[in-house]
Motif scaffolding. Structure first.
Motif, PDB file in Angstrom:
ATOM      1  N   ALA A 139     -68.000 -58.885 -66.282  1.00  5.19           N
ATOM      2  CA  ALA A 139     -67.565 -58.941 -67.682  1.00  5.19           C
ATOM      3  C   ALA A 139     -66.168 -59.543 -67.774  1.00  5.19           C
ATOM      4  O   ALA A 139     -65.336 -59.372 -66.881  1.00  5.19           O
ATOM      5  CB  ALA A 139     -67.586 -57.547 -68.294  1.00  5.19           C
ATOM      6  N   GLN A 140     -65.896 -60.227 -68.866  1.00  2.92           N
ATOM      7  CA  GLN A 140     -64.594 -60.885 -69.009  1.00  2.92           C
ATOM      8  C   GLN A 140     -63.440 -59.889 -68.953  1.00  2.92           C
ATOM      9  O   GLN A 140     -62.405 -60.150 -68.345  1.00  2.92           O
ATOM     10  CB  GLN A 140     -64.541 -61.674 -70.325  1.00  2.92           C
ATOM     11  CG  GLN A 140     -65.429 -62.909 -70.332  1.00  2.92           C
ATOM     12  CD  GLN A 140     -65.061 -63.884 -69.223  1.00  2.92           C
ATOM     13  OE1 GLN A 140     -63.916 -64.318 -69.110  1.00  2.92           O
ATOM     14  NE2 GLN A 140     -66.046 -64.219 -68.389  1.00  2.92           N
TER      15      GLN A 140
ATOM     16  N   GLU B  91     -69.870 -56.704 -73.750  1.00  3.84           N
ATOM     17  CA  GLU B  91     -70.416 -57.036 -72.433  1.00  3.84           C
ATOM     18  C   GLU B  91     -70.666 -55.790 -71.588  1.00  3.84           C
ATOM     19  O   GLU B  91     -71.465 -55.823 -70.650  1.00  3.84           O
ATOM     20  CB  GLU B  91     -69.472 -57.964 -71.681  1.00  3.84           C
ATOM     21  CG  GLU B  91     -69.508 -59.406 -72.104  1.00  3.84           C
ATOM     22  CD  GLU B  91     -68.729 -60.272 -71.133  1.00  3.84           C
ATOM     23  OE1 GLU B  91     -69.353 -60.902 -70.256  1.00  3.84           O
ATOM     24  OE2 GLU B  91     -67.485 -60.307 -71.239  1.00  3.84           O
TER      25      GLU B  91
END
Length: 325
Positions: free
Chosen positions: A301-302, A11
């Motif tokens: 983003a995670q 990501e």
């Protein structure tokens, strides 16, 4: 010999691919400073984006008589009858870039979620200011906050110093100064991908000697050279390069986080290890696939969401433990 690097989180990779080759040095510093400067519109956007904040700008006096600007940001809903926690924020920029509004979205999360008063400092930058000047500027502002805690509606038992990158290194230096000078009594230090070691010679430093990267060993060398000059190794202050500190005991609890794919990884891991070895409290997170400043540059983003949530949760626990002390 080929030096391999840790993989970048998928990501995060698209943004890193867009970053041009790093070119920060004496000839480009003015230009890069112009690009990095926080605009009035940018500050206003941060402060008004879904939040109600009272702002106060002031100056304090550094040891050499210079003026050091501070900005105090308080939730408008602040209950003055109950002193609030306070985060004293030190911005990043490799010792040579940025201002007190840089990276401000990080501590503003704590203002929103923890009701913290945020005080951010404009320390003087290298190479115009060198040696211990930047860290002494930061300490002067922190000392002022501690002395005026009642006026600010701040609980002196819940005073936290925090910073990112160069600001993380300066925050660590300020924590060492506060310990050695006996004041103020800090509740915690939050060091986000901190710049801690002027030697710039770890394995991770060499892995990221050049780009693509948001901060390289070459850029790091320029930052350290700007603040330290050509003086001998023995004269490098532990308050400027905290990795030089021989004794890391007696420090406030530390939260240290860093990406696995960045220059500062190994020096940050080492600093946490040395705090533990001295009997201290440190929580360390190495975020797999994170490049330098990943959670600020790609907040959706995670891994960035996880990093920010984990950081805020730790700070909440520490502040709750100090409440009423």
């Amino acid at each position: 010999m080929t030096i391999t690097r840790p993989e970048i989180d998928p990501e995060l990779r698209p943004l890193l691919d867009l970053i041009p080759a790093a070119n920060l040095g004496p000839d480009t510093l003015a230009q890069v400073r112009g690009l990095a400067a926080t605009t009035a519109e940018g500050v206003e956007s941060l402060l008004t984006e879904g939040r109600s904040v009272d702002r106060r700008d002031l100056t304090v006096t550094a040891p050499d008589g210079a003026s050091v600007p501070l900005t105090v940001l308080s939730p408008q809903s602040l209950d003055r009858s109950t002193p609030a926690p306070c985060v004293y924020w030190v911005h990043g920029g490799g010792m040579v870039l940025g201002d007190r509004f840089s990276n401000l979205d990080i501590p503003l999360q704590w203002l929103d979620e923890l009701g913290a008063v945020v005080v951010t400092v404009d320390y003087r930058l290298a190479p115009e200011a060198s040696g211990t000047t930047p860290v002494e500027d930061c300490y002067a502002g922190l000392a002022w906050v501690a002395e005026h805690a009642a006026d600010l509606g701040v609980d002196p038992a819940r005073l936290v110093v925090a910073g990112t990158s160069a600001g993380g290194g300066l925050a660590a230096g300020v924590a060492l100064l506060a310990r050695d000078r006996g004041t103020p009594d800090l509740a915690a230090q939050v060091l986000v991908c901190p710049m801690l070691d002027h030697r710039n010679d770890t394995r991770s430093s060499h892995q990221f000697a050049e780009g693509p990267a948001t901060w390289t060993q070459t850029m790091n060398a320029f930052g350290w050279q700007s603040v330290l000059g050509e003086g001998p190794e023995a004269e490098v202050s532990r308050y400027v390069s905290p990795a030089r500190a021989g004794d890391l005991s007696g420090l406030p609890p530390a939260y240290i986080d860093v990406g696995s794919a960045e220059v500062f990884r190994d020096e940050d891991v080492s600093y946490a290890n040395r705090i533990w070895a001295a009997g201290g409290h440190a929580e360390l997170h190495v975020w797999a696939g994170g490049f330098h400043g990943f959670d600020a540059l790609v907040p959706g983003a995670q891994v960035s969401i996880a990093a920010r949530r984990t950081r805020a949760d730790w700070l909440r626990r520490v502040l709750e433990a100090r409440a009423g002390s």
